[in-house]
Design an enzyme around this catalytic site. Structure first.
Site, PDB file in Angstrom:
ATOM      1  N   GLY B  13       3.904  -0.937   6.115  1.00 18.19           N
ATOM      2  CA  GLY B  13       3.888  -2.074   5.174  1.00 18.19           C
ATOM      3  C   GLY B  13       4.300  -1.685   3.768  1.00 18.19           C
ATOM      4  O   GLY B  13       3.776  -2.223   2.783  1.00 18.19           O
ATOM      5  N   ARG B  16       6.038  -4.036   0.342  1.00 20.80           N
ATOM      6  CA  ARG B  16       5.417  -4.996  -0.573  1.00 20.80           C
ATOM      7  C   ARG B  16       3.928  -4.687  -0.747  1.00 20.80           C
ATOM      8  O   ARG B  16       3.347  -3.911   0.012  1.00 20.80           O
ATOM      9  CB  ARG B  16       5.598  -6.431  -0.082  1.00 20.80           C
ATOM     10  CG  ARG B  16       4.868  -6.713   1.214  1.00 20.80           C
ATOM     11  CD  ARG B  16       5.326  -8.026   1.837  1.00 20.80           C
ATOM     12  NE  ARG B  16       4.699  -8.208   3.128  1.00 20.80           N
ATOM     13  CZ  ARG B  16       3.699  -9.050   3.368  1.00 20.80           C
ATOM     14  NH1 ARG B  16       3.208  -9.795   2.413  1.00 20.80           N
ATOM     15  NH2 ARG B  16       3.186  -9.154   4.565  1.00 20.80           N
ATOM     16  N   ASP B  65       9.566  -3.298  13.988  1.00 21.21           N
ATOM     17  CA  ASP B  65       8.763  -4.518  14.009  1.00 21.21           C
ATOM     18  C   ASP B  65       7.452  -4.202  14.728  1.00 21.21           C
ATOM     19  O   ASP B  65       7.451  -3.852  15.907  1.00 21.21           O
ATOM     20  CB  ASP B  65       9.542  -5.612  14.751  1.00 21.21           C
ATOM     21  CG  ASP B  65       8.819  -6.944  14.739  1.00 21.21           C
ATOM     22  OD1 ASP B  65       7.611  -6.971  14.411  1.00 21.21           O
ATOM     23  OD2 ASP B  65       9.456  -7.947  15.067  1.00 21.21           O
ATOM     24  N   TYR B 158      -8.420 -13.628  10.612  1.00 21.55           N
ATOM     25  CA  TYR B 158      -8.148 -12.476   9.744  1.00 21.55           C
ATOM     26  C   TYR B 158      -9.411 -11.621   9.622  1.00 21.55           C
ATOM     27  O   TYR B 158      -9.375 -10.400   9.808  1.00 21.55           O
ATOM     28  CB  TYR B 158      -7.680 -12.959   8.369  1.00 21.55           C
ATOM     29  CG  TYR B 158      -7.315 -11.829   7.424  1.00 21.55           C
ATOM     30  CD1 TYR B 158      -6.082 -11.210   7.503  1.00 21.55           C
ATOM     31  CD2 TYR B 158      -8.223 -11.385   6.469  1.00 21.55           C
ATOM     32  CE1 TYR B 158      -5.755 -10.176   6.646  1.00 21.55           C
ATOM     33  CE2 TYR B 158      -7.909 -10.353   5.611  1.00 21.55           C
ATOM     34  CZ  TYR B 158      -6.668  -9.751   5.697  1.00 21.55           C
ATOM     35  OH  TYR B 158      -6.357  -8.712   4.853  1.00 21.55           O
ATOM     36  N   ALA B 159     -10.527 -12.275   9.304  1.00 27.57           N
ATOM     37  CA  ALA B 159     -11.794 -11.540   9.160  1.00 27.57           C
ATOM     38  C   ALA B 159     -12.144 -10.818  10.460  1.00 27.57           C
ATOM     39  O   ALA B 159     -12.549  -9.642  10.444  1.00 27.57           O
ATOM     40  CB  ALA B 159     -12.909 -12.506   8.773  1.00 27.57           C
TER      41      ALA B 159
END
Lengths: 80, 248
Positions: B13, B16, B65, B158-159
């Protein structure tokens, strides 16, 4: 060094055993070939043959003989 | 910071946000970096070469990817072929979807988030950890989130995916300790990134109001924690989750 010698060397070095112990050796037959030792063996073989095992093959790698069979598969291309 | 100079790190990652800053902090501290990103990009490569020259370190872009298992494998094969050691893995890459309530979150969406935030991280870690096992040393840092611990901020999936990262971190720390590999996690709070911008603005203000330091964190502040945990300064720290949240 032949492929067989490289293969044997990975077992001998990782598990600190002798060549005469290799034939018929199975996962968890000896104390050194436990789950921790198994990953050390896999890492040693990946280094020796410049390959990367699929997880399914790591699971199937249950004996000295089975390992040779797996390495002989097309994706790894190791000839004994 | 001592303890990173001359080491080689794989960081995901890196194009960004937090990942980009982790890359920069590692380079500034003398580490060589395999900079993982999804897409090749001239601007990104220019930035990498600038960081590399400014800090006299090697930075190798690696494109793949994370949603494609075969691409992950191919990327690690490229890393292996350089014959460099891999001393550190920092798993930063992750996704967050637009905010929806639990009842309006489809299982498909949850699986998509888990695929990237947990399963892809796991697959990459499986491959890289085997390189570390053959070296008999290494340090792995996973980016989690305070959402995994506190249940907020961010969405259910997400959590939950970041909670899985914490569980994996703790289990892996035990399993890899025999190979002299440390595994830790960093749990950022509200951080000023693009991803932070996806949090509902009202919720964001509420959370900042609860932060003792009354501000958002910066990507650099998270990167510094990653650098510390990756370095020899943290040589007796494993299986831990370090909150970088300004105090909540």
């Amino acid at each position: 060094m032949t492929n067989l010698e490289k293969y044997n060397d990975a077992f001998i070095t990782t598990f600190e055993i002798t060549e005469d112990q290799l034939a018929g050796l199975k996962y968890q037959d000896i104390q050194a070939w436990d789950s921790v030792g198994h990953m050390s063996l896999i890492a040693a073989l990946e280094d020796a043959f410049d390959i990367m095992f699929d997880t399914d093959d790591i699971i199937d790698f249950s004996s000295y003989e089975k390992g040779k069979e797996i390495l002989s598969k097309e994706e790894y291309g190791v000839k004994f | 910071m001592c303890g990173l100079s001359g080491k080689t790190a794989v960081i995901t990652g890196t194009n960004r946000g937090i990942g980009k800053e982790v890359l920069r902090v590692f380079a500034e501290n003398g580490a060589n970096v395999f900079a993982c990103a999804r897409n090749q990009n001239a601007q990104f490569e220019f930035e990498l070469s600038t960081i590399s020259e400014e800090n006299n370190v090697n930075i190798f872009p690696i494109y793949f990817d994370l949603s494609d298992p075969q691409q992950i494998k191919t990327a690690v094969q490229k890393i292996r072929k350089t014959a460099l050691t891999v001393d550190v893995l920092v798993n930063v890459a992750g996704i967050v979807e637009e905010s929806t309530s639990f009842g309006m979150t489809s299982i498909e969406k949850m699986k998509k988030v888990f695929d990237i935030n947990f399963f892809s991280l796991t697959q990459l870690t499986q491959y890289i950890s085997r390189i570390m096992i053959s070296q008999n040393h290494g340090s792995i840092v996973n980016i989690s989130s305070i959402a995994a611990i506190d249940g907020t901020p961010a969405q259910y999936e997400y959590a939950a995916s970041k909670a899985a990262v914490i569980g994996g971190t703790k289990k892996l720390a035990r399993e890899l300790a025999d190979h002299n590999i440390r595994v830790n996690a960093v749990a950022p709070g509200i951080i000023d990134t693009d991803m932070g911008g996806k949090i509902d603005p009202v919720l964001k203000d509420e959370i900042i109001a609860k932060v003792i330091m009354k501000r958002m964190g910066t990507p650099r502040e998270v990167a510094n924690a990653c650098a510390f945990l990756s370095s020899d300064l943290a040589s007796y720290i494993t299986g831990q989750v370090i909150r970088v949240d300004g105090g909540i």
